[in-house]
Write a protein that holds these residues in place. Structure first.
Motif, PDB file in Angstrom:
ATOM      1  N   UNK A 196      -8.830   5.986   8.171  1.00 22.88           N
ATOM      2  CA  UNK A 196      -8.823   6.799   6.956  1.00 22.88           C
ATOM      3  C   UNK A 196     -10.222   6.858   6.352  1.00 22.88           C
TER       4      UNK A 196
ATOM      5  N   UNK B  52      -8.360  12.609   3.219  1.00 28.22           N
ATOM      6  CA  UNK B  52      -8.668  11.207   3.518  1.00 28.22           C
ATOM      7  C   UNK B  52      -9.488  10.577   2.403  1.00 28.22           C
TER       8      UNK B  52
ATOM      9  N   UNK C 163      -1.166  10.919  -5.078  1.00 31.16           N
ATOM     10  CA  UNK C 163      -0.440  11.004  -3.811  1.00 31.16           C
ATOM     11  C   UNK C 163      -0.030  12.447  -3.520  1.00 31.16           C
TER      12      UNK C 163
ATOM     13  N   UNK D  14      -5.064   0.678  -5.151  1.00 24.76           N
ATOM     14  CA  UNK D  14      -4.023  -0.276  -4.741  1.00 24.76           C
ATOM     15  C   UNK D  14      -4.614  -1.663  -4.520  1.00 24.76           C
ATOM     16  N   UNK D  15      -5.771  -1.706  -3.853  1.00 19.18           N
ATOM     17  CA  UNK D  15      -6.406  -2.985  -3.542  1.00 19.18           C
ATOM     18  C   UNK D  15      -6.756  -3.740  -4.828  1.00 19.18           C
TER      19      UNK D  15
ATOM     20  N   UNK E 239      -3.574  -5.095  -6.324  1.00 14.61           N
ATOM     21  CA  UNK E 239      -3.058  -6.231  -5.556  1.00 14.61           C
ATOM     22  C   UNK E 239      -3.905  -7.475  -5.828  1.00 14.61           C
TER      23      UNK E 239
ATOM     24  N   UNK F 110      -7.188   9.606  -0.206  1.00 14.71           N
ATOM     25  CA  UNK F 110      -6.394   8.417   0.137  1.00 14.71           C
ATOM     26  C   UNK F 110      -7.252   7.153   0.102  1.00 14.71           C
TER      27      UNK F 110
ATOM     28  N   UNK G  32      -2.821  10.437   7.399  1.00 16.17           N
ATOM     29  CA  UNK G  32      -3.623  11.359   8.213  1.00 16.17           C
ATOM     30  C   UNK G  32      -3.956  10.781   9.595  1.00 16.17           C
ATOM     31  N   UNK G  33      -4.448   9.535   9.668  1.00 19.94           N
ATOM     32  CA  UNK G  33      -4.707   8.982  11.003  1.00 19.94           C
ATOM     33  C   UNK G  33      -3.455   8.901  11.866  1.00 19.94           C
TER      34      UNK G  33
ATOM     35  N   UNK H 256       3.072   3.464  -7.604  1.00 21.72           N
ATOM     36  CA  UNK H 256       1.942   3.952  -6.816  1.00 21.72           C
ATOM     37  C   UNK H 256       2.442   4.762  -5.620  1.00 21.72           C
ATOM     38  N   UNK H 257       3.609   4.363  -5.118  1.00 20.24           N
ATOM     39  CA  UNK H 257       4.187   5.064  -3.981  1.00 20.24           C
ATOM     40  C   UNK H 257       5.016   6.263  -4.427  1.00 20.24           C
TER      41      UNK H 257
ATOM     42  N   UNK I 244      -7.078   6.145  -3.389  1.00 16.93           N
ATOM     43  CA  UNK I 244      -5.756   5.561  -3.611  1.00 16.93           C
ATOM     44  C   UNK I 244      -5.725   4.116  -3.090  1.00 16.93           C
ATOM     45  N   UNK I 245      -6.339   3.919  -1.930  1.00 22.22           N
ATOM     46  CA  UNK I 245      -6.387   2.580  -1.329  1.00 22.22           C
ATOM     47  C   UNK I 245      -7.147   1.611  -2.225  1.00 22.22           C
TER      48      UNK I 245
ATOM     49  N   UNK J 123       0.651   6.972   1.832  1.00 15.01           N
ATOM     50  CA  UNK J 123      -0.272   8.099   1.976  1.00 15.01           C
ATOM     51  C   UNK J 123      -1.604   7.669   2.573  1.00 15.01           C
ATOM     52  N   UNK J 124      -1.962   6.396   2.377  1.00 15.67           N
ATOM     53  CA  UNK J 124      -3.259   5.907   2.818  1.00 15.67           C
ATOM     54  C   UNK J 124      -3.407   6.008   4.341  1.00 15.67           C
TER      55      UNK J 124
ATOM     56  N   UNK K 179       0.802  -1.212   0.000  1.00 15.26           N
ATOM     57  CA  UNK K 179       0.000   0.000   0.000  1.00 15.26           C
ATOM     58  C   UNK K 179       0.839   1.269   0.000  1.00 15.26           C
ATOM     59  N   UNK K 180       0.368   2.282  -0.736  1.00 17.71           N
ATOM     60  CA  UNK K 180       1.048   3.563  -0.682  1.00 17.71           C
ATOM     61  C   UNK K 180       0.920   4.132   0.737  1.00 17.71           C
TER      62      UNK K 180
END
Lengths: 286, 293
Positions: free
Chosen positions: B31, B264, B247, B274-275, B278, B267, A133-134, B225-226, B270-271, A129-130, A126-127
């Protein structure tokens, strides 16, 4: 004479391909090295020489003033110390956690352990950045913003997936009979891990130490988010900070980049084998 | 005995799972929570705003721009290092002298930091004395002063070139490792049967490199992605957001404008991206395992 040996194929005597390939590779290698050469060259030239448009030529004399300036700067010392304070504990702890988790997944599997293992490994993908914030809110709440602790802790957590993956795969190659024999002799699980499994795993530990050290040393994102004052910055942020101060002092910037990269370059030179092993694991699995 | 094993499991897993839960799993879940709020980053009070942040995504032109740039960035950052890495691996594998030296030369940029790579390439693109302009000048006999990183048309492409320089070596070493696992006698059969180099490559070598390709592509996708740091260093997403990625956009909205709720939401997108990737990767990996395992 040639007619006497009609069977000898003329073409076989000289194969031009190795020579062509070699020349192509040399050209590509020069192209690949050119960017780095620029930094090396700039670091031994005066600002005046560079400003006159003379960055890319060979220096007629070595000017070491840039290195003197960089190495005598107290801020640079502080950056380097901070980076070490983050890199060493985070590397050691992430490997430690990976060893513990990897041992359980390899030698003490339980119902659902495979799924749990996958969840941890997925963390690698996972990047960052995800979760930025938390984590910022969490460390803000406990008053750790502008310290090195969040950076260390996050590197431990983010390094865990790769460490767990590698250690689990390595422990899987340690014969079960070894563990069972030790247990029969009255050894505890902890003793099996530290006296039997770990001494056999030095290559895997070397791979992880190399990878983790390099990644954490080079990291930029986490110290950018969690540190603010200059005396808490790591070296990579320091480079960016000092850039404002040495706006056109290209030579000093070059020397600083070189000093900052030296530890990872040395690790790379000596442990290249482990580096490649770590990066390529899984690529040739049968 | 079994009970004792259970205790050891608990002892060994407590710390790793604790750290991972607090610093990865829990933040990941929160998030999602914050993406439904209007938190500003420092205030203790914030409100639940429902899908407002996600609605804003739809109308945010900069988000759309960042998504398009991310797509361009990812396609280029995956394809170029993969193809170049394969090419280099094939050249080096042909038993030329000094193979290991070449290998190290192409591989070493991976141990440099994004900051240093960015720095190096900023100098290459420098308008007055940068290597690129100097080289173009030498060839065309002019003295160009094109500012590669300051022009919207070339900024993203210029950063991609720097990225590829750093990541080609990684693809190369994985392909080299893959090449060593191709059985020698298979290549001998090719020679005996009189297959051309191209046929040997297309029919034997590249199909047998599939497991390596899966790993290379996956690593490149994950890394790209990063890929935030090098953009931050070289262009900061500019000029005029021309090199903004998801990002980058997320960072700007959250830590420059302090719109953490909205950040958030970005992100979360973005998640999900990515998911999805993957998921595809694990499925492909399984297929490869079934064929070659």
């Amino acid at each position: 004479m040639a007619e006497a040996h009609p069977a000898a194929p003329v073409g076989r005597e000289f194969n031009p391909w190795p020579v062509v390939i070699f020349i192509v590779l040399v050209c590509l290698a020069v192209l690949f090295l050119a960017p780095t050469a620029g930094v090396l060259l700039s670091s031994v030239k005066t600002t005046r020489e560079i400003a006159l448009g003379d960055l890319w030529s060979f220096p007629t004399r070595l000017y070491l003033g840039n290195f003197v300036e960089v190495l005598n700067k107290p801020a640079v010392h502080q950056y380097l110390i901070n980076t070490l304070l983050v890199t060493v504990p985070a590397t050691a702890a992430s490997i430690g956690l990976g060893v513990l988790a990897g041992y359980v997944f390899a030698k003490l599997p339980f119902r659902g352990s495979e799924a749990l293992f996958l969840v941890i490994v997925a963390g690698m993908f996972f990047p960052p950045q995800v979760i930025l914030i938390p984590l910022y809110r969490l460390f803000n709440a406990v008053g750790l913003i502008d310290t090195l602790y969040p950076v260390i802790l996050i590197h431990i957590a983010m390094g865990m997936p790769i460490c767990t993956l590698l250690m689990r795969n390595f422990f899987a190659t340690v014969p079960n009979a070894l563990r069972e024999a030790a247990i029969l002799e009255g050894a505890s699980e902890w003793q099996v891990l530290t006296r039997v499994a770990l001494p056999l795993s030095l290559p895997a530990l070397a791979v992880l130490a190399t990878l983790q050290f390099t990644w954490i040393w080079n990291d930029f994102l986490w110290p950018l988010i969690f540190t603010q004052s200059d005396d808490k910055r790591t070296i990579m942020l320091g480079i960016v900070n000092l850039k404002g101060q040495y706006l056109v002092a290209w030579g000093i910037q070059g020397a600083l980049s070189l000093v900052a990269s030296l530890p990872t370059l040395i690790v790379f030179l000596f442990f290249q084998r482990y580096f490649i092993k770590g990066m390529t694991m899984g690529a040739v699995k049968g | 005995m079994e009970r004792e094993t259970g205790v050891w499991r608990l002892v060994f897993l407590a710390l790793p799972l604790g750290v991972f839960t607090v610093l990865v799993i829990w933040p990941l879940a929160s998030s999602f929570y914050y993406s439904f709020t209007n938190w500003n980053g420092f205030s203790d009070n914030f409100e639940f705003v429902g899908f407002l942040n996600f609605k804003k995504l739809w109308t945010d032109k900069l988000f759309f721009n960042a998504a398009v740039n991310t797509a361009i960035w990812m396609v280029a950052a995956v394809l170029i290092p993969t193809l170049l890495g394969l090419g280099l691996a094939l050249l080096i594998d042909s038993r030329i002298p000094g193979g290991s030296v070449f290998k190290s030369i192409f591989y070493f940029p991976i141990c440099l930091s994004a900051v240093v790579v960015g720095q190096i390439w900023i100098w290459i693109y420098q308008p007055d004395w940068g290597l690129l302009n100097v080289a173009i000048g030498a060839v065309t006999n002019t003295s160009p002063d094109f500012a590669w990183l300051a022009k919207p048309d070339t900024a993203l492409g210029s950063v991609i070139a720097a990225w590829c320089w750093q990541h080609t070596g990684l693809a190369m070493v994985i392909y080299l490792a893959g090449l060593t696992s191709i059985p020698e006698d298979l290549l001998e059969v090719c020679e005996i049967e009189g297959a051309s180099t191209w046929q040997r490559l297309r029919v034997v070598i590249i199909p047998l490199l599939t497991p390596a390709t899966v790993v290379v592509v996956a690593l490149n996708v994950i890394n790209s992605l990063k890929g935030f740091e090098i953009l931050y260093i070289m262009t900061g997403g500019g000029p005029f957001n021309s090199s903004d990625t998801l990002a980058m956009h997320m960072y700007n909205e959250s830590f420059k404008k302090y719109l953490m709720g909205y950040g958030s939401a970005i992100s979360v997108v973005l998640f999900i991206v990515a998911l999805t990737i993957i998921g595809i990767y694990f499925r492909e990996l399984k297929k490869v395992d079934e064929i070659y395992g």
